[in-house]
Design a protein around this motif. Sequence first.
Motif, PDB file in Angstrom:
ATOM      1  N   SER A  77      37.429  45.759  41.336  1.00  0.00           N
ATOM      2  CA  SER A  77      37.788  46.414  40.090  1.00  0.00           C
ATOM      3  C   SER A  77      37.673  47.926  40.180  1.00  0.00           C
ATOM      4  CB  SER A  77      36.857  45.910  38.983  1.00  0.00           C
ATOM      5  OG  SER A  77      37.000  46.637  37.793  1.00  0.00           O
ATOM      6  N   GLU A  78      38.344  48.574  39.247  1.00  0.00           N
ATOM      7  CA  GLU A  78      38.227  50.014  39.095  1.00  0.00           C
ATOM      8  C   GLU A  78      36.857  50.421  38.563  1.00  0.00           C
ATOM      9  OE1 GLU A  78      41.505  51.552  36.841  1.00  0.00           O
ATOM     10  OE2 GLU A  78      42.980  50.885  38.311  1.00  0.00           O
ATOM     11  N   ASP A  79      36.018  49.435  38.150  1.00  0.00           N
ATOM     12  CA  ASP A  79      34.654  49.754  37.717  1.00  0.00           C
ATOM     13  C   ASP A  79      33.708  49.909  38.917  1.00  0.00           C
ATOM     14  OD1 ASP A  79      34.057  47.150  38.541  1.00  0.00           O
ATOM     15  OD2 ASP A  79      33.575  46.423  36.532  1.00  0.00           O
ATOM     16  N   SER A  80      34.288  49.978  40.122  1.00  0.00           N
ATOM     17  CA  SER A  80      33.550  50.183  41.375  1.00  0.00           C
ATOM     18  C   SER A  80      32.645  49.009  41.730  1.00  0.00           C
ATOM     19  CB  SER A  80      32.728  51.480  41.318  1.00  0.00           C
ATOM     20  OG  SER A  80      33.567  52.584  41.046  1.00  0.00           O
ATOM     21  N   SER A  81      33.070  47.803  41.356  1.00  0.00           N
ATOM     22  CA  SER A  81      32.266  46.625  41.679  1.00  0.00           C
ATOM     23  C   SER A  81      33.122  45.513  42.277  1.00  0.00           C
ATOM     24  CB  SER A  81      31.551  46.097  40.435  1.00  0.00           C
ATOM     25  OG  SER A  81      32.467  45.459  39.564  1.00  0.00           O
ATOM     26  N   VAL A  82      32.423  44.578  42.902  1.00  0.00           N
ATOM     27  CA  VAL A  82      33.006  43.343  43.420  1.00  0.00           C
ATOM     28  C   VAL A  82      32.217  42.216  42.775  1.00  0.00           C
ATOM     29  CG1 VAL A  82      33.339  41.915  45.487  1.00  0.00           C
ATOM     30  CG2 VAL A  82      33.706  44.395  45.597  1.00  0.00           C
ATOM     31  N   ARG A  83      32.903  41.187  42.334  1.00  0.00           N
ATOM     32  CA  ARG A  83      32.208  40.047  41.723  1.00  0.00           C
ATOM     33  C   ARG A  83      32.652  38.761  42.409  1.00  0.00           C
ATOM     34  NH1 ARG A  83      29.567  42.715  37.947  1.00  0.00           N
ATOM     35  NH2 ARG A  83      30.611  44.057  36.445  1.00  0.00           N
ATOM     36  N   LEU A  84      31.680  37.874  42.587  1.00  0.00           N
ATOM     37  CA  LEU A  84      31.929  36.536  43.125  1.00  0.00           C
ATOM     38  C   LEU A  84      31.756  35.574  41.969  1.00  0.00           C
ATOM     39  CD1 LEU A  84      32.454  34.827  45.690  1.00  0.00           C
ATOM     40  CD2 LEU A  84      29.966  34.605  45.878  1.00  0.00           C
ATOM     41  N   TRP A  85      32.768  34.739  41.742  1.00  0.00           N
ATOM     42  CA  TRP A  85      32.815  33.851  40.583  1.00  0.00           C
ATOM     43  C   TRP A  85      32.840  32.387  41.011  1.00  0.00           C
ATOM     44  CZ3 TRP A  85      33.504  36.587  35.896  1.00  0.00           C
ATOM     45  CH2 TRP A  85      33.950  37.901  36.023  1.00  0.00           C
ATOM     46  N   ASP A  86      32.311  31.525  40.182  1.00  0.00           N
ATOM     47  CA  ASP A  86      32.502  30.085  40.323  1.00  0.00           C
ATOM     48  C   ASP A  86      33.889  29.801  39.747  1.00  0.00           C
ATOM     49  OD1 ASP A  86      32.518  27.305  38.942  1.00  0.00           O
ATOM     50  OD2 ASP A  86      30.877  27.184  40.397  1.00  0.00           O
ATOM     51  N   ALA A  87      34.771  29.215  40.545  1.00  0.00           N
ATOM     52  CA  ALA A  87      36.161  29.028  40.135  1.00  0.00           C
ATOM     53  C   ALA A  87      36.321  28.026  38.993  1.00  0.00           C
ATOM     54  CB  ALA A  87      37.007  28.585  41.330  1.00  0.00           C
ATOM     55  N   PHE A  88      35.366  27.147  38.790  1.00  0.00           N
ATOM     56  CA  PHE A  88      35.517  26.129  37.755  1.00  0.00           C
ATOM     57  C   PHE A  88      34.874  26.543  36.440  1.00  0.00           C
ATOM     58  CE2 PHE A  88      36.204  23.880  41.687  1.00  0.00           C
ATOM     59  CZ  PHE A  88      37.370  23.205  41.391  1.00  0.00           C
ATOM     60  N   SER A  89      33.716  27.170  36.509  1.00  0.00           N
ATOM     61  CA  SER A  89      33.019  27.539  35.276  1.00  0.00           C
ATOM     62  C   SER A  89      33.340  28.954  34.828  1.00  0.00           C
ATOM     63  CB  SER A  89      31.511  27.410  35.462  1.00  0.00           C
ATOM     64  OG  SER A  89      31.026  28.416  36.347  1.00  0.00           O
ATOM     65  N   GLY A  90      33.783  29.820  35.770  1.00  0.00           N
ATOM     66  CA  GLY A  90      34.030  31.213  35.449  1.00  0.00           C
ATOM     67  C   GLY A  90      32.768  32.058  35.411  1.00  0.00           C
ATOM     68  N   GLU A  91      31.646  31.470  35.782  1.00  0.00           N
ATOM     69  CA  GLU A  91      30.378  32.199  35.789  1.00  0.00           C
ATOM     70  C   GLU A  91      30.310  33.125  36.996  1.00  0.00           C
ATOM     71  OE1 GLU A  91      27.954  32.014  33.392  1.00  0.00           O
ATOM     72  OE2 GLU A  91      29.425  30.784  32.317  1.00  0.00           O
ATOM     73  N   ILE A  92      29.684  34.285  36.800  1.00  0.00           N
ATOM     74  CA  ILE A  92      29.475  35.225  37.901  1.00  0.00           C
ATOM     75  C   ILE A  92      28.347  34.696  38.783  1.00  0.00           C
ATOM     76  CG2 ILE A  92      28.770  37.563  38.540  1.00  0.00           C
ATOM     77  CD1 ILE A  92      29.976  38.495  35.857  1.00  0.00           C
ATOM     78  N   MET A  93      28.639  34.550  40.063  1.00  0.00           N
ATOM     79  CA  MET A  93      27.636  34.094  41.019  1.00  0.00           C
ATOM     80  C   MET A  93      26.901  35.279  41.642  1.00  0.00           C
ATOM     81  SD  MET A  93      29.982  31.152  42.827  1.00  0.00           S
ATOM     82  CE  MET A  93      28.714  30.572  43.936  1.00  0.00           C
ATOM     83  N   GLN A  94      27.620  36.383  41.828  1.00  0.00           N
ATOM     84  CA  GLN A  94      27.022  37.564  42.435  1.00  0.00           C
ATOM     85  C   GLN A  94      27.849  38.796  42.073  1.00  0.00           C
ATOM     86  OE1 GLN A  94      26.499  37.215  46.654  1.00  0.00           O
ATOM     87  NE2 GLN A  94      25.329  39.086  46.814  1.00  0.00           N
ATOM     88  N   SER A  95      27.178  39.909  41.873  1.00  0.00           N
ATOM     89  CA  SER A  95      27.840  41.189  41.618  1.00  0.00           C
ATOM     90  C   SER A  95      27.400  42.182  42.682  1.00  0.00           C
ATOM     91  CB  SER A  95      27.450  41.747  40.251  1.00  0.00           C
ATOM     92  OG  SER A  95      27.956  40.950  39.228  1.00  0.00           O
ATOM     93  N   ILE A  96      28.351  42.926  43.202  1.00  0.00           N
ATOM     94  CA  ILE A  96      28.057  43.993  44.160  1.00  0.00           C
ATOM     95  C   ILE A  96      28.508  45.289  43.495  1.00  0.00           C
ATOM     96  CG2 ILE A  96      28.491  44.914  46.463  1.00  0.00           C
ATOM     97  CD1 ILE A  96      29.233  42.003  47.284  1.00  0.00           C
ATOM     98  N   THR A  97      27.547  46.142  43.181  1.00  0.00           N
ATOM     99  CA  THR A  97      27.838  47.398  42.489  1.00  0.00           C
ATOM    100  C   THR A  97      27.351  48.570  43.336  1.00  0.00           C
ATOM    101  OG1 THR A  97      25.735  47.296  41.307  1.00  0.00           O
ATOM    102  CG2 THR A  97      27.645  46.310  40.227  1.00  0.00           C
ATOM    103  N   GLY A  98      27.683  49.755  42.910  1.00  0.00           N
ATOM    104  CA  GLY A  98      27.189  50.936  43.590  1.00  0.00           C
ATOM    105  C   GLY A  98      28.211  51.656  44.437  1.00  0.00           C
TER     106      GLY A  98
END
Length: 110
Positions: A77-98
């Motif tokens: 994203s343009e918010d300078s982050s990467v997110r790992l999602w569960d494809a079925f629930s849509g829940e964030i599994m991990q966020s990489i920021t900074g």
Amino acid sequence: SQEASSSFQIAGNLADSSTLAKISVQHWQDGWMRMPWMRWMNKPSELDPLILIMHGHTAPVTKVRFSTDGLRIVSSSEDSSVRLWDAFSGEIMQSITGHLLPVLTVTFIP
């Protein structure tokens, strides 16, 4: 088999515009299915491409990729982050920021 007939009936009750619905209804009309047919009365006529809304990024998403097993989604994203999602629930599994700049692309490496 009864499982195959049930699968065709379920497919027949998908949106009318779906290929599976068209094929299964045609099989039933042609007499291939000999079981009673149950029909969803208020089913949609078109497929809805929106399956899941995922919330997490605070700026536009630049890239989305599915894992090879289809269980995870990674997004940048343009918010300078990467997110790992569960494809079925849509829940964030991990966020990489900074990151100092927007993240323009991501990928899975098998």
